[in-house]
Design a protein around this motif. Structure first.
Motif, PDB file in Angstrom:
ATOM      1  N   MET A  35       0.818  -1.192   0.000  1.00  0.00           N
ATOM      2  CA  MET A  35       0.000   0.000   0.000  1.00  0.00           C
ATOM      3  C   MET A  35       0.865   1.261   0.000  1.00  0.00           C
ATOM      4  O   MET A  35       0.477   2.262  -0.585  1.00  0.00           O
ATOM      5  CB  MET A  35      -0.918  -0.038   1.226  1.00  0.00           C
ATOM      6  CG  MET A  35      -2.018   0.935   1.177  1.00  0.00           C
ATOM      7  SD  MET A  35      -3.167   0.495  -0.118  1.00  0.00           S
ATOM      8  CE  MET A  35      -4.545   1.432   0.329  1.00  0.00           C
ATOM      9  N   ASP A  36       2.007   1.167   0.637  1.00  0.00           N
ATOM     10  CA  ASP A  36       2.907   2.313   0.703  1.00  0.00           C
ATOM     11  C   ASP A  36       3.420   2.689  -0.688  1.00  0.00           C
ATOM     12  O   ASP A  36       3.643   3.866  -0.973  1.00  0.00           O
ATOM     13  CB  ASP A  36       4.076   1.999   1.649  1.00  0.00           C
ATOM     14  CG  ASP A  36       4.790   3.246   2.093  1.00  0.00           C
ATOM     15  OD1 ASP A  36       4.105   4.270   2.313  1.00  0.00           O
ATOM     16  OD2 ASP A  36       6.033   3.205   2.211  1.00  0.00           O
ATOM     17  N   THR A  37       3.569   1.702  -1.556  1.00  0.00           N
ATOM     18  CA  THR A  37       4.050   1.961  -2.912  1.00  0.00           C
ATOM     19  C   THR A  37       3.052   2.806  -3.696  1.00  0.00           C
ATOM     20  O   THR A  37       3.456   3.709  -4.440  1.00  0.00           O
ATOM     21  CB  THR A  37       4.291   0.626  -3.642  1.00  0.00           C
ATOM     22  OG1 THR A  37       5.180  -0.160  -2.868  1.00  0.00           O
ATOM     23  CG2 THR A  37       4.870   0.853  -5.008  1.00  0.00           C
ATOM     24  N   ILE A  38       1.773   2.544  -3.511  1.00  0.00           N
ATOM     25  CA  ILE A  38       0.747   3.321  -4.209  1.00  0.00           C
ATOM     26  C   ILE A  38       0.795   4.783  -3.777  1.00  0.00           C
ATOM     27  O   ILE A  38       0.705   5.690  -4.606  1.00  0.00           O
ATOM     28  CB  ILE A  38      -0.643   2.714  -3.961  1.00  0.00           C
ATOM     29  CG1 ILE A  38      -0.718   1.333  -4.607  1.00  0.00           C
ATOM     30  CG2 ILE A  38      -1.744   3.622  -4.502  1.00  0.00           C
ATOM     31  CD1 ILE A  38      -1.957   0.557  -4.269  1.00  0.00           C
ATOM     32  N   PHE A  39       0.951   5.012  -2.498  1.00  0.00           N
ATOM     33  CA  PHE A  39       1.046   6.385  -2.007  1.00  0.00           C
ATOM     34  C   PHE A  39       2.304   7.073  -2.532  1.00  0.00           C
ATOM     35  O   PHE A  39       2.270   8.260  -2.870  1.00  0.00           O
ATOM     36  CB  PHE A  39       1.009   6.416  -0.475  1.00  0.00           C
ATOM     37  CG  PHE A  39      -0.337   6.089   0.091  1.00  0.00           C
ATOM     38  CD1 PHE A  39      -1.449   6.855  -0.215  1.00  0.00           C
ATOM     39  CD2 PHE A  39      -0.503   5.009   0.934  1.00  0.00           C
ATOM     40  CE1 PHE A  39      -2.700   6.550   0.306  1.00  0.00           C
ATOM     41  CE2 PHE A  39      -1.741   4.698   1.464  1.00  0.00           C
ATOM     42  CZ  PHE A  39      -2.841   5.473   1.138  1.00  0.00           C
ATOM     43  N   ASN A  40       3.404   6.340  -2.598  1.00  0.00           N
ATOM     44  CA  ASN A  40       4.629   6.922  -3.140  1.00  0.00           C
ATOM     45  C   ASN A  40       4.469   7.285  -4.612  1.00  0.00           C
ATOM     46  O   ASN A  40       4.958   8.326  -5.056  1.00  0.00           O
ATOM     47  CB  ASN A  40       5.801   5.947  -2.967  1.00  0.00           C
ATOM     48  CG  ASN A  40       6.289   5.889  -1.549  1.00  0.00           C
ATOM     49  OD1 ASN A  40       6.088   6.821  -0.773  1.00  0.00           O
ATOM     50  ND2 ASN A  40       6.912   4.784  -1.185  1.00  0.00           N
ATOM     51  N   ILE A  41       3.779   6.443  -5.368  1.00  0.00           N
ATOM     52  CA  ILE A  41       3.548   6.736  -6.786  1.00  0.00           C
ATOM     53  C   ILE A  41       2.652   7.963  -6.928  1.00  0.00           C
ATOM     54  O   ILE A  41       2.908   8.837  -7.771  1.00  0.00           O
ATOM     55  CB  ILE A  41       2.943   5.506  -7.492  1.00  0.00           C
ATOM     56  CG1 ILE A  41       3.984   4.393  -7.579  1.00  0.00           C
ATOM     57  CG2 ILE A  41       2.431   5.868  -8.879  1.00  0.00           C
ATOM     58  CD1 ILE A  41       3.444   3.067  -8.055  1.00  0.00           C
ATOM     59  N   SER A  73      -0.297  12.292   1.953  1.00  0.00           N
ATOM     60  CA  SER A  73       0.680  12.031   3.014  1.00  0.00           C
ATOM     61  C   SER A  73      -0.009  11.651   4.323  1.00  0.00           C
ATOM     62  O   SER A  73       0.442  10.744   5.026  1.00  0.00           O
ATOM     63  CB  SER A  73       1.557  13.266   3.242  1.00  0.00           C
ATOM     64  OG  SER A  73       2.368  13.503   2.127  1.00  0.00           O
ATOM     65  N   ASP A  74      -1.096  12.344   4.661  1.00  0.00           N
ATOM     66  CA  ASP A  74      -1.827  12.010   5.875  1.00  0.00           C
ATOM     67  C   ASP A  74      -2.454  10.625   5.791  1.00  0.00           C
ATOM     68  O   ASP A  74      -2.442   9.865   6.762  1.00  0.00           O
ATOM     69  CB  ASP A  74      -2.897  13.043   6.169  1.00  0.00           C
ATOM     70  CG  ASP A  74      -2.323  14.354   6.663  1.00  0.00           C
ATOM     71  OD1 ASP A  74      -1.125  14.370   7.038  1.00  0.00           O
ATOM     72  OD2 ASP A  74      -3.037  15.365   6.652  1.00  0.00           O
ATOM     73  N   LEU A  75      -3.013  10.289   4.633  1.00  0.00           N
ATOM     74  CA  LEU A  75      -3.591   8.957   4.454  1.00  0.00           C
ATOM     75  C   LEU A  75      -2.522   7.874   4.530  1.00  0.00           C
ATOM     76  O   LEU A  75      -2.754   6.799   5.067  1.00  0.00           O
ATOM     77  CB  LEU A  75      -4.309   8.871   3.102  1.00  0.00           C
ATOM     78  CG  LEU A  75      -5.650   9.533   2.991  1.00  0.00           C
ATOM     79  CD1 LEU A  75      -6.148   9.482   1.557  1.00  0.00           C
ATOM     80  CD2 LEU A  75      -6.650   8.897   3.931  1.00  0.00           C
ATOM     81  N   ARG A  76      -1.368   8.192   4.006  1.00  0.00           N
ATOM     82  CA  ARG A  76      -0.253   7.224   4.002  1.00  0.00           C
ATOM     83  C   ARG A  76       0.139   6.850   5.418  1.00  0.00           C
ATOM     84  O   ARG A  76       0.419   5.675   5.710  1.00  0.00           O
ATOM     85  CB  ARG A  76       0.909   7.856   3.246  1.00  0.00           C
ATOM     86  CG  ARG A  76       2.148   7.069   3.213  1.00  0.00           C
ATOM     87  CD  ARG A  76       3.175   7.865   2.448  1.00  0.00           C
ATOM     88  NE  ARG A  76       4.480   7.304   2.592  1.00  0.00           N
ATOM     89  CZ  ARG A  76       5.571   7.921   2.185  1.00  0.00           C
ATOM     90  NH1 ARG A  76       5.499   9.104   1.635  1.00  0.00           N
ATOM     91  NH2 ARG A  76       6.732   7.369   2.328  1.00  0.00           N
ATOM     92  N   PHE A  77       0.190   7.832   6.294  1.00  0.00           N
ATOM     93  CA  PHE A  77       0.647   7.558   7.660  1.00  0.00           C
ATOM     94  C   PHE A  77      -0.496   7.085   8.561  1.00  0.00           C
ATOM     95  O   PHE A  77      -0.232   6.570   9.645  1.00  0.00           O
ATOM     96  CB  PHE A  77       1.316   8.784   8.250  1.00  0.00           C
ATOM     97  CG  PHE A  77       2.619   9.120   7.571  1.00  0.00           C
ATOM     98  CD1 PHE A  77       3.661   8.197   7.541  1.00  0.00           C
ATOM     99  CD2 PHE A  77       2.796  10.339   6.927  1.00  0.00           C
ATOM    100  CE1 PHE A  77       4.850   8.499   6.912  1.00  0.00           C
ATOM    101  CE2 PHE A  77       3.986  10.632   6.302  1.00  0.00           C
ATOM    102  CZ  PHE A  77       5.018   9.713   6.288  1.00  0.00           C
TER     103      PHE A  77
END
Length: 94
Positions: free
Chosen positions: A1-7, A88-92
């Motif tokens: 899931m972190d990869t999607i946020f990074n993209i 960024s907020d959703l990622r964390f």
């Protein structure tokens, strides 16, 4: 899931840089520093316009008329910054 946020953050960052390049090029063209008769300048300008004009035109439809001042790039950049904060907020939080 972190990869999607990074993209998503990467794509938003690229869009931000395109908008900044478009703004700077428009200033340089208007002040006569860059000449649209030069092929590379014309190609870059045309490419940036083709990328950003669909988003700018949607923003311009919503904004009130301000005469010669185009606020669409500013709203676009602010929108990108807001989206970066949300992603960024959703990622964390996940």
């Amino acid at each position: 899931m972190d990869t999607i946020f990074n993209i998503l953050l990467l794509l938003l960052n690229v869009a931000w840089w395109f908008a900044v390049a478009h703004i700077i090029m428009s200033w340089l063209i208007n002040f006569g520093v860059l000449n649209l008769h030069q092929p590379i300048v014309a190609q870059l300008w045309d490419g940036l316009n083709r990328l950003l004009e669909p988003a700018y035109s949607r923003i311009r439809r919503v904004l009130p008329a301000t005469g010669g001042l185009d606020l669409a790039p500013l709203v676009f950049i602010l929108g990108i910054i807001i989206l970066q904060m949300i992603v960024s907020d959703l990622r964390f939080s996940i």
